[in-house]
Design a protein around this motif. Structure first.
Motif, PDB file in Angstrom:
ATOM      1  N   GLU A 150       0.860  -1.180   0.000  1.00  0.00           N
ATOM      2  CA  GLU A 150       0.000   0.000   0.000  1.00  0.00           C
ATOM      3  C   GLU A 150       0.891   1.223   0.000  1.00  0.00           C
ATOM      4  O   GLU A 150       1.864   1.299   0.751  1.00  0.00           O
ATOM      5  CB  GLU A 150      -0.905   0.013   1.231  1.00  0.00           C
ATOM      6  CG  GLU A 150      -2.007  -1.014   1.144  1.00  0.00           C
ATOM      7  CD  GLU A 150      -3.089  -0.799   2.173  1.00  0.00           C
ATOM      8  OE1 GLU A 150      -3.707   0.281   2.164  1.00  0.00           O
ATOM      9  OE2 GLU A 150      -3.293  -1.727   2.971  1.00  0.00           O
ATOM     10  N   GLY A 153      -2.005   7.514  -0.486  1.00  0.00           N
ATOM     11  CA  GLY A 153      -2.550   8.328  -1.549  1.00  0.00           C
ATOM     12  C   GLY A 153      -3.025   7.549  -2.767  1.00  0.00           C
ATOM     13  O   GLY A 153      -3.745   8.081  -3.608  1.00  0.00           O
ATOM     14  N   MET A 154      -2.650   6.288  -2.872  1.00  0.00           N
ATOM     15  CA  MET A 154      -3.096   5.457  -3.995  1.00  0.00           C
ATOM     16  C   MET A 154      -4.474   4.882  -3.674  1.00  0.00           C
ATOM     17  O   MET A 154      -4.799   4.625  -2.527  1.00  0.00           O
ATOM     18  CB  MET A 154      -2.108   4.330  -4.280  1.00  0.00           C
ATOM     19  CG  MET A 154      -0.715   4.809  -4.674  1.00  0.00           C
ATOM     20  SD  MET A 154      -0.682   5.802  -6.178  1.00  0.00           S
ATOM     21  CE  MET A 154      -1.047   4.568  -7.403  1.00  0.00           C
ATOM     22  N   ASP A 155      -5.257   4.635  -4.717  1.00  0.00           N
ATOM     23  CA  ASP A 155      -6.628   4.146  -4.542  1.00  0.00           C
ATOM     24  C   ASP A 155      -6.701   2.676  -4.138  1.00  0.00           C
ATOM     25  O   ASP A 155      -7.714   2.239  -3.588  1.00  0.00           O
ATOM     26  CB  ASP A 155      -7.433   4.338  -5.821  1.00  0.00           C
ATOM     27  CG  ASP A 155      -7.722   5.804  -6.109  1.00  0.00           C
ATOM     28  OD1 ASP A 155      -7.675   6.610  -5.160  1.00  0.00           O
ATOM     29  OD2 ASP A 155      -7.997   6.123  -7.275  1.00  0.00           O
ATOM     30  N   ALA A 156      -5.676   1.905  -4.454  1.00  0.00           N
ATOM     31  CA  ALA A 156      -5.742   0.459  -4.209  1.00  0.00           C
ATOM     32  C   ALA A 156      -4.346  -0.067  -3.891  1.00  0.00           C
ATOM     33  O   ALA A 156      -3.340   0.618  -4.081  1.00  0.00           O
ATOM     34  CB  ALA A 156      -6.302  -0.252  -5.430  1.00  0.00           C
ATOM     35  N   LYS A 157      -4.317  -1.312  -3.430  1.00  0.00           N
ATOM     36  CA  LYS A 157      -3.049  -1.984  -3.201  1.00  0.00           C
ATOM     37  C   LYS A 157      -2.383  -2.225  -4.542  1.00  0.00           C
ATOM     38  O   LYS A 157      -3.042  -2.475  -5.549  1.00  0.00           O
ATOM     39  CB  LYS A 157      -3.284  -3.320  -2.495  1.00  0.00           C
ATOM     40  CG  LYS A 157      -3.891  -3.165  -1.110  1.00  0.00           C
ATOM     41  CD  LYS A 157      -4.347  -4.508  -0.580  1.00  0.00           C
ATOM     42  CE  LYS A 157      -4.983  -4.389   0.766  1.00  0.00           C
ATOM     43  NZ  LYS A 157      -6.307  -3.788   0.754  1.00  0.00           N
TER      44      LYS A 157
END
Length: 160
Positions: A150, A153-157
């Protein structure tokens, strides 16, 4: 239960995904009451357990998991790769085999989040990839968890 009832009323939702260590640390909390609100609606229940080592899998966990499986709860596991705990292929293989024997599918193997006080558990990403390659050689594909990380700030793993 109240939150789940509210979620049931949202038309586009299809699944209820719950992440928990409850069946591992307090298996007696898998009660008829919990099962009723978890499985009593239209949402398909998915429980993602957080089991990091095969020693956490015992008969009490097995009994709790059996109650969940009887109610058609999909059971997945996500582990955190921890230096000195589960950072060898034999342990990861035993974990995947133990999970599957209990009716839980290995899903994610997380690279450790960089949080204060946990750096000593961090496994180098190159080592993590090598470990998973060894696991992949010795287990069927459905028992090999996805190695992910993770990033804030990223939407997904993200796959590692």
């Amino acid at each position: 239960a109240e939150l789940v009832a509210q979620l049931q009323s949202i038309p586009h939702l299809q699944r209820l995904r719950v992440h928990t260590r409850l069946p591992v640390v307090v298996p007696e909390r898998i009660t008829d009451s919990l099962l009723a609100w978890l499985t009593g609606g239209r949402l398909k229940p998915v429980m993602v357990l957080h089991i990091n080592h095969p020693n956490e899998i015992d008969h009490t966990l097995g009994d709790a998991v059996q109650h969940l499986r009887e109610r058609q709860v999909v059971l997945l596991n996500q582990s955190v790769l921890l230096k000195g705990v589960n950072d060898d292929a034999a342990t990861l293989i035993a974990l995947s085999e133990g999970l599957f024997a209990a009716g839980i599918l290995p899903y994610y193997l997380h690279q450790l989040d960089r949080v204060q006080g946990a750096r000593h558990f961090e496994v180098d990403p190159t080592r993590a990839r090598a470990l998973l390659a060894e696991v992949r050689q010795r287990l069927p594909g459905y028992l090999v968890p996805r190695l992910v990380q993770e990033i804030p700030g990223m939407d997904a793993k993200l796959p590692l």
